[in-house]
Design a protein around this motif. Structure first.
Motif, PDB file in Angstrom:
ATOM      1  N   ILE A 142      36.589  34.609 100.747  1.00 35.44           N
ATOM      2  CA  ILE A 142      37.886  34.934 101.340  1.00 35.44           C
ATOM      3  C   ILE A 142      38.265  36.382 101.084  1.00 35.44           C
TER       4      ILE A 142
ATOM      5  N   SER B 205      42.055  38.101 101.725  1.00 37.97           N
ATOM      6  CA  SER B 205      43.354  37.621 102.179  1.00 37.97           C
ATOM      7  C   SER B 205      44.492  38.369 101.501  1.00 37.97           C
TER       8      SER B 205
ATOM      9  N   VAL C 250      46.236  42.777 103.453  1.00 34.60           N
ATOM     10  CA  VAL C 250      45.190  42.708 102.436  1.00 34.60           C
ATOM     11  C   VAL C 250      45.336  43.930 101.531  1.00 34.60           C
TER      12      VAL C 250
ATOM     13  N   GLY D 112      42.907  39.195 107.358  1.00 36.92           N
ATOM     14  CA  GLY D 112      41.904  38.793 106.390  1.00 36.92           C
ATOM     15  C   GLY D 112      40.795  37.997 107.043  1.00 36.92           C
TER      16      GLY D 112
ATOM     17  N   THR E   6      50.408  33.240 102.856  1.00 35.88           N
ATOM     18  CA  THR E   6      49.446  34.188 103.448  1.00 35.88           C
ATOM     19  C   THR E   6      49.983  34.915 104.668  1.00 35.88           C
TER      20      THR E   6
ATOM     21  N   LEU F  65      47.397  34.494 109.684  1.00 39.36           N
ATOM     22  CA  LEU F  65      46.168  35.264 109.829  1.00 39.36           C
ATOM     23  C   LEU F  65      45.540  35.125 111.211  1.00 39.36           C
TER      24      LEU F  65
ATOM     25  N   VAL G  30      40.797  29.942 106.599  1.00 35.79           N
ATOM     26  CA  VAL G  30      41.440  30.112 105.294  1.00 35.79           C
ATOM     27  C   VAL G  30      42.134  28.818 104.878  1.00 35.79           C
TER      28      VAL G  30
END
Length: 411
Positions: free
Chosen positions: A11, A13, A52, A232, A336, A339, A346
């Motif tokens: 990952i 992220s 990120v 990400g 997050t 994304l 993710v």
């Protein structure tokens, strides 16, 4: 039919650039949303994003390669590098034509397009980079991963907006289940936090105007006003179970079902009745041989937009019936941001860790109850719970729906 397991994950992220860091932040309910630093947002209605941080592309690329590689491909390749290292195999024992790479991006090299178009307007066509097209196209993450690994099996890039990487994982699952592949690198990547992209999403009324990072991405909250742009990449290694067992692989979870449907309704709004998304969940459970009451946890698409969250609530009720009131539901986009094309992968990674460790993430930042989102939305934070079945929902502009069904691995 073959059983399909997850044996490696990687990952990049807003909540961490490796699985351990990202998962620690999921458990802690710590989001990665902050004021935009990638461009001057002083004249924009949109002030915050989920960027990120501290990304090092040189872990996956030589320095000379970076000038011909868009950031979304760099995110994907670094996540793939991690996932392959995590799985503990280079798969040299397999025919390379039996190892696939199915990795998508919803938008592709948006930052490159913005930069090269500015150059075109200022300096003319002759100054546009000869690398522009291969940097921009949405299949290049998949192509680059295959080139660097030598994997020659099915290699393609689904593009279904915010459902992209869920479709990628689902298609990889089916290719292994039905015997076309033995292993597959799969997931998605996105890098679209740019002035031009933010303007486009903002003008279609999709983005939050909150200037408080702690109250910006608030799925299922009555005060939600749009999603927070994230970026990400998430990559999973899927593998046929017997091959994984034979090499002593660590197994995070098993993928047992995949539902893919279309709303056939509107270019941006989900179906108000949740018919397409609901059917996708039902199809995933049907393929898994499971019933609605078997579902312990749903990682919702949960974008924090007014329409998505109430319509997805209807879809979950439609899919699960009476069982919907008991299932734990959360949206990790509270942590997050959204994304886009990387979201599904993710969130599948988060589901796999949830099953492995027996922990259900909460929906962070929640304060105001919304009667139209009246599920068990984990608004009091995450908790330890013995869970065996999880669904991960992804819904994309254009009416694209994908649901993955993951199960705690057992012999």
């Amino acid at each position: 039919m073959n059983r399909v397991v997850i044996t490696g994950m990687g990952i990049v992220s807003p909540i961490g650039n490796d699985i351990a860091t990202a998962w620690d932040n999921v458990r802690a309910g710590k989001h990665g949303i902050s004021f935009i630093s990638k461009f001057d947002a002083s004249d924009s209605d949109v002030k915050v994003a989920a960027e990120v941080k501290d990304f090092d592309p040189l872990k996956a690329f030589e320095k000379k390669e970076l000038r011909r590689t868009d950031l979304y491909t760099q995110y994907a390749m670094e996540a793939a590098r991690q996932a392959l290292e995590d799985c503990g195999s280079d798969f040299k024992d397999l025919d390379p034509f039996r190892i696939g790479v199915i990795v998508g991006s919803g938008i592709g090299g948006f930052g490159t397009t913005e930069a090269e178009h500015a150059k075109f307007l200022e300096k003319g066509g002759n100054r546009v980079s000869p690398f522009y097209i291969p940097m921009m196209i949405s299949n290049m993450a998949a192509g680059t991963i295959a080139i660097k690994t030598g994997f020659k099996g099915a290699n393609f890039a689904p593009v279904t907006a915010c459902a992209t990487s869920a479709h990628a994982v689902g298609e990889a699952f089916r290719n292994i289940k039905h015997g076309y592949l033995d292993a597959c690198v799969t997931g998605g990547s996105e890098a679209a936090i740019s002035e031009f992209a933010i303007a486009g999403f903002n003008n279609m009324k999709a983005l939050s105007h909150s200037d408080n990072p702690d109250r910006a991405s608030i799925p299922f909250d009555k005060d939600r006003d749009g999603f927070i742009m994230g970026e990400g990449g998430g990559i999973l290694i899927l593998e046929e179970l017997e091959h994984a067992k034979a090499r002593g692989a660590k197994i995070y979870a098993e993928i047992v079902g995949y539902g893919a449907t279309g709303d056939a309704y509107h270019i941006t709004s989900p179906d108000p009745e949740g018919l397409g998304a609901g059917k996708g969940m039902q199809l995933a459970l049907e393929e898994a041989g499971l019933k609605a009451e078997d579902v312990d946890y749903i990682n919702a698409h949960g974008t924090s937009t007014p329409l998505n969250d109430k319509y997805e609530t209807k879809a979950i009720k439609l899919a699960l019936g009476d069982a919907a009131k008991d299932v734990m539901v959360s949206s990790t986009k509270a942590l997050t941001g959204h994304l886009l094309g990387a979201a599904g992968a993710v969130e599948a990674i988060i589901c796999a860790k949830s099953l492995e460790e027996g922990f259900v993430p909460g929906t962070a930042g929640f304060q105001e109850y919304d009667e139209e989102c009246d599920l068990n939305n984990m608004t009091d934070g995450g908790k330890d719970a013995e869970i065996h079945v999880a669904l991960s929902n992804s819904l994309g502009f254009g009416g694209h729906n994908a649901t993955l069904c993951l199960k705690k691995y057992a012999e």
